[in-house]
Design an enzyme around this catalytic site. Structure first.
Site, PDB file in Angstrom:
ATOM      1  N   ASN A  16       0.866  -1.182   0.000  1.00  0.00           N
ATOM      2  CA  ASN A  16       0.000   0.000   0.000  1.00  0.00           C
ATOM      3  C   ASN A  16       0.903   1.232   0.000  1.00  0.00           C
ATOM      4  O   ASN A  16       1.522   1.546   1.006  1.00  0.00           O
ATOM      5  CB  ASN A  16      -0.892  -0.037   1.255  1.00  0.00           C
ATOM      6  CG  ASN A  16      -1.709   1.231   1.417  1.00  0.00           C
ATOM      7  OD1 ASN A  16      -1.771   2.066   0.497  1.00  0.00           O
ATOM      8  ND2 ASN A  16      -2.338   1.394   2.571  1.00  0.00           N
ATOM      9  N   LYS A  18       0.092   4.269  -0.207  1.00  0.00           N
ATOM     10  CA  LYS A  18      -0.535   5.459   0.390  1.00  0.00           C
ATOM     11  C   LYS A  18      -0.316   6.671  -0.537  1.00  0.00           C
ATOM     12  O   LYS A  18      -0.299   6.501  -1.745  1.00  0.00           O
ATOM     13  CB  LYS A  18       0.005   5.685   1.806  1.00  0.00           C
ATOM     14  CG  LYS A  18      -0.092   4.399   2.656  1.00  0.00           C
ATOM     15  CD  LYS A  18       0.137   4.593   4.114  1.00  0.00           C
ATOM     16  CE  LYS A  18      -0.014   3.257   4.832  1.00  0.00           C
ATOM     17  NZ  LYS A  18       0.127   3.364   6.267  1.00  0.00           N
ATOM     18  N   HIS A 106      -9.418   1.157   5.345  1.00  0.00           N
ATOM     19  CA  HIS A 106      -8.106   1.331   5.972  1.00  0.00           C
ATOM     20  C   HIS A 106      -8.266   2.257   7.184  1.00  0.00           C
ATOM     21  O   HIS A 106      -9.089   3.179   7.154  1.00  0.00           O
ATOM     22  CB  HIS A 106      -7.121   1.925   4.958  1.00  0.00           C
ATOM     23  CG  HIS A 106      -5.712   1.892   5.461  1.00  0.00           C
ATOM     24  ND1 HIS A 106      -5.237   2.827   6.352  1.00  0.00           N
ATOM     25  CD2 HIS A 106      -4.699   1.025   5.228  1.00  0.00           C
ATOM     26  CE1 HIS A 106      -3.971   2.530   6.638  1.00  0.00           C
ATOM     27  NE2 HIS A 106      -3.617   1.443   5.975  1.00  0.00           N
ATOM     28  N   GLU A 108      -6.626   4.661   8.174  1.00  0.00           N
ATOM     29  CA  GLU A 108      -6.467   6.089   7.867  1.00  0.00           C
ATOM     30  C   GLU A 108      -7.758   6.650   7.277  1.00  0.00           C
ATOM     31  O   GLU A 108      -8.111   7.802   7.519  1.00  0.00           O
ATOM     32  CB  GLU A 108      -5.262   6.284   6.923  1.00  0.00           C
ATOM     33  CG  GLU A 108      -3.960   6.057   7.677  1.00  0.00           C
ATOM     34  CD  GLU A 108      -2.812   5.520   6.854  1.00  0.00           C
ATOM     35  OE1 GLU A 108      -2.835   5.636   5.621  1.00  0.00           O
ATOM     36  OE2 GLU A 108      -1.880   4.967   7.470  1.00  0.00           O
ATOM     37  N   GLU A 178      -4.837  -4.680  10.948  1.00  0.00           N
ATOM     38  CA  GLU A 178      -3.790  -3.671  11.081  1.00  0.00           C
ATOM     39  C   GLU A 178      -3.976  -2.905  12.390  1.00  0.00           C
ATOM     40  O   GLU A 178      -4.765  -1.947  12.446  1.00  0.00           O
ATOM     41  CB  GLU A 178      -3.852  -2.683   9.910  1.00  0.00           C
ATOM     42  CG  GLU A 178      -3.591  -3.323   8.560  1.00  0.00           C
ATOM     43  CD  GLU A 178      -3.016  -2.301   7.570  1.00  0.00           C
ATOM     44  OE1 GLU A 178      -1.957  -2.585   7.014  1.00  0.00           O
ATOM     45  OE2 GLU A 178      -3.617  -1.239   7.390  1.00  0.00           O
ATOM     46  N   GLY A 184       3.112   2.525  10.648  1.00  0.00           N
ATOM     47  CA  GLY A 184       4.043   3.631  10.418  1.00  0.00           C
ATOM     48  C   GLY A 184       4.825   4.041  11.648  1.00  0.00           C
ATOM     49  O   GLY A 184       5.455   5.095  11.669  1.00  0.00           O
ATOM     50  N   SER A 224       3.990  -1.978  10.180  1.00  0.00           N
ATOM     51  CA  SER A 224       5.451  -2.032  10.269  1.00  0.00           C
ATOM     52  C   SER A 224       6.031  -3.394   9.879  1.00  0.00           C
ATOM     53  O   SER A 224       6.960  -3.883  10.519  1.00  0.00           O
ATOM     54  CB  SER A 224       5.930  -1.610  11.661  1.00  0.00           C
ATOM     55  OG  SER A 224       5.543  -0.268  11.928  1.00  0.00           O
TER      56      SER A 224
HETATM   57  P1  13P Z   1       3.358   0.502   7.568  1.00  0.00           P
HETATM   58  O1  13P Z   1       3.869  -0.794   6.982  1.00  0.00           O
HETATM   59  O2  13P Z   1       4.073   1.702   7.049  1.00  0.00           O
HETATM   60  O3  13P Z   1       3.317   0.422   9.070  1.00  0.00           O
HETATM   61  O4  13P Z   1       1.847   0.674   7.077  1.00  0.00           O
HETATM   62  C1  13P Z   1       0.953  -0.354   7.270  1.00  0.00           C
HETATM   63  C2  13P Z   1      -0.288  -0.031   6.518  1.00  0.00           C
HETATM   64  O5  13P Z   1      -1.063   0.821   6.899  1.00  0.00           O
HETATM   65  C3  13P Z   1      -0.508  -0.717   5.252  1.00  0.00           C
HETATM   66  O6  13P Z   1      -1.806  -0.520   4.810  1.00  0.00           O
END
Ligand code: 13P
Length: 265
Positions: A16, A18, A106, A108, A178, A184, A224
């Site tokens: 992903n 983003k 997601h 976010e 997640e 992140g 992560s």
């Molecule tokens: P990270 O791998 O940067 O922690 O992000 C995870 C994520 O949100 C993937 O959709």
């Protein structure tokens, strides 16, 4: 530790991106990734990349021109087929670009853009209607985990986000666990904690949709994931894949994650 698959669920490793990589950077990244992966890798693992909307057509063209079996994915979609929804992208538009997987719900999107389980459910249904596969995300905040509410939060998200779906459809879905505190942050859930929650999700699916759906649904862990921790996470019996953010921006790191099996003892 070798992966002990409880069925023939093929691992799915998804990148992903983003809001990173313009379409030039996307082309370069996917070309490097294709170069790093072999036919053997694709035999063992399904791979998808989820660039921003503006990159989809460029990435599709690269993948098709070179016959690269990386699946194209999207990060979001609107739930309506068409209409006056300025700035939104319809499921049919993604299907026309040969998008295979669409991330819905997601954290976010839920936290920053107010998406509810009801909206996530409508999006999942809209994606399925266009013969694409939703990757339905769930996961708890740090406060919820510390308050002992992680499992109930995820249970509510699963019930709400997958409402009205048949057992057959649920078996074909991808669910991504997640934990928000691990996204992140460089902090990963321990493989035991990640396994425990993924097993919990599978038992929720079993209770509501039955044995066959539970055996077939693919459950990813995200938060992560890096080349160093992917082998152990992927060795867990209820973890069938990874949804990778930061580490998927670098094609070498992402290829090493796809190749987790080569690093398992
Ligand atoms: P990270 O791998 O940067 O922690 O992000 C995870 C994520 O949100 C993937 O959709």
């Amino acid at each position: 530790m070798a992966r002990q698959a409880t069925s023939d669920r093929k691992p799915l490793i998804s990148g992903n991106w983003k809001m990173h990589h313009n379409h030039f950077e996307a082309i370069q990244t996917v070309q490097k990734l294709a170069y790093a992966l072999t036919a053997d890798d694709y035999d063992e693992v399904d791979v998808s990349v989820h660039p921003p909307f503006t990159d989809l057509r460029s990435v599709q063209t690269v993948l098709q021109a070179d016959d690269v079996p990386i699946a194209l994915g999207a990060q979001n979609v609107h739930q309506e087929e068409k209409g006056a929804f300025t700035g939104e992208v319809a499921p049919g538009m993604l299907a026309k670009l040969d998008v295979t997987y669409v991330i819905v719900g997601h954290s976010e999107r839920r936290e920053l853009f107010g998406e509810t389980d009801e909206i996530v459910n409508a999006k999942a249904i809209a994606v399925l209607k266009e013969n694409m596969t939703p990757i339905v995300c769930c996961g708890e905040t740090l406060e919820e985990r510390q308050a002992g509410q992680a499992e109930s939060k995820v249970a509510a998200q699963i019930a709400g986000s997958l409402a009205n779906l048949t057992a057959e459809v649920v078996g074909e879905l991808v669910i991504a666990y997640e934990p928000i505190w691990a996204i992140g942050t460089g902090e990963t859930a321990s493989s035991d904690d990640a396994q425990q929650m993924c097993a919990h999700i599978r038992s929720l699916v079993k209770d509501q949709w039955g044995d066959a759906a539970a055996a077939a649904v693919r459950i990813q862990y995200g938060g992560s994931v890096k080349p160093g921790n992917a082998p152990e996470l992927m060795a867990q019996p209820d973890i069938d894949g990874a949804l990778v953010g930061g580490a998927s921006l670098d094609p070498d790191d992402f290829a090493r994650i796809v190749n987790f099996r080569l690093y398992q003892a």
